[in-house]
Scaffold this motif. Sequence first.
Motif, PDB file in Angstrom:
ATOM      1  N   ILE A  45      -2.792   3.074  -4.864  1.00 45.85           N
ATOM      2  CA  ILE A  45      -3.184   2.536  -3.361  1.00 45.85           C
ATOM      3  C   ILE A  45      -2.484   3.409  -2.163  1.00 45.85           C
ATOM      4  O   ILE A  45      -2.641   3.091  -1.083  1.00 45.85           O
ATOM      5  CB  ILE A  45      -2.587   1.203  -3.049  1.00 45.85           C
ATOM      6  CG1 ILE A  45      -1.234   0.936  -3.537  1.00 45.85           C
ATOM      7  CG2 ILE A  45      -3.360   0.187  -4.050  1.00 45.85           C
ATOM      8  CD1 ILE A  45      -0.567  -0.409  -2.974  1.00 45.85           C
ATOM      9  N   VAL A  46      -1.782   4.446  -2.886  1.00 49.27           N
ATOM     10  CA  VAL A  46      -1.164   5.425  -1.650  1.00 49.27           C
ATOM     11  C   VAL A  46      -1.626   6.725  -1.851  1.00 49.27           C
ATOM     12  O   VAL A  46      -1.610   7.322  -2.799  1.00 49.27           O
ATOM     13  CB  VAL A  46       0.221   5.489  -1.921  1.00 49.27           C
ATOM     14  CG1 VAL A  46       1.040   6.571  -1.132  1.00 49.27           C
ATOM     15  CG2 VAL A  46       0.912   4.160  -1.902  1.00 49.27           C
ATOM     16  N   THR A  47      -1.976   7.259  -0.772  1.00 52.15           N
ATOM     17  CA  THR A  47      -2.432   8.781  -0.534  1.00 52.15           C
ATOM     18  C   THR A  47      -1.500   9.483   0.557  1.00 52.15           C
ATOM     19  O   THR A  47      -1.183   8.766   1.463  1.00 52.15           O
ATOM     20  CB  THR A  47      -3.679   8.855  -0.037  1.00 52.15           C
ATOM     21  OG1 THR A  47      -4.602   8.033  -0.858  1.00 52.15           O
ATOM     22  CG2 THR A  47      -4.081  10.385   0.016  1.00 52.15           C
ATOM     23  N   SER A  65      -0.701  -0.567  -8.725  1.00 52.13           N
ATOM     24  CA  SER A  65       0.560   0.300  -8.537  1.00 52.13           C
ATOM     25  C   SER A  65       0.562   1.025  -7.254  1.00 52.13           C
ATOM     26  O   SER A  65      -0.571   1.332  -7.079  1.00 52.13           O
ATOM     27  CB  SER A  65       0.217   1.015  -9.967  1.00 52.13           C
ATOM     28  OG  SER A  65      -0.696   2.020  -9.772  1.00 52.13           O
ATOM     29  N   LEU A  66       1.541   1.722  -6.936  1.00 51.89           N
ATOM     30  CA  LEU A  66       1.358   2.362  -5.906  1.00 51.89           C
ATOM     31  C   LEU A  66       0.507   3.633  -6.041  1.00 51.89           C
ATOM     32  O   LEU A  66      -0.108   4.282  -4.834  1.00 51.89           O
ATOM     33  CB  LEU A  66       3.007   3.006  -5.481  1.00 51.89           C
ATOM     34  CG  LEU A  66       3.559   1.803  -4.783  1.00 51.89           C
ATOM     35  CD1 LEU A  66       5.125   2.203  -4.353  1.00 51.89           C
ATOM     36  CD2 LEU A  66       3.132   1.029  -3.731  1.00 51.89           C
TER      37      LEU A  66
END
Length: 188
Positions: free
Chosen positions: A182-184, A178-179
Amino acid sequence: MNDTIALLERRRSAPPAVLTGPGPTAGELETILTLAARVPDHGKLAPWRFVVFEGAARARVGRIAEMIRLEDQPDLDDKARAEERGRFARAPLVVAVVSRAAPHVKIPEWEQVLSAGAVCMNLIVAARALGFTATWLTEWTAYDARFREAIGLAEHERIAGFLHIGRAPPVEDRVRPSLAAIVTTFPG
């Protein structure tokens, strides 16, 4: 939906053993390799190249893999020997993407290696756009110096991947991250 987005959404890897022919024609392979080479390449170094295994060459390179494995494991059973002989015959075509990353006064080796990885991904997308499935593997042969030498690589060259290309039945998608995981977003 945009055709490129649809193509990327459909991209799946398939086990090489399920890839069937026909493989790409000479013209299709030329298109695939030409598009694969259209990647970011700082310094215009082309820090990668291709080795194509098709037809009888797939069996020949499989025998090379078998002989090297036998050097390490002389008691290799018949099933394992057959697996090595067939390693490059699982798909109609196998392309090795070879990283030629080397010290350079301006371009870090890491960027050159990343460029070779981009070549692998472009190759997959180009093959998919022409109706093929391409699976990116390394396996032990990519890391064995004897094998690399036997297929004509220089001492400093490394295999970024073996791209097995053919046709495959529909492949079920795997779970993707899921984003949120893995996304900051860096605070402003």
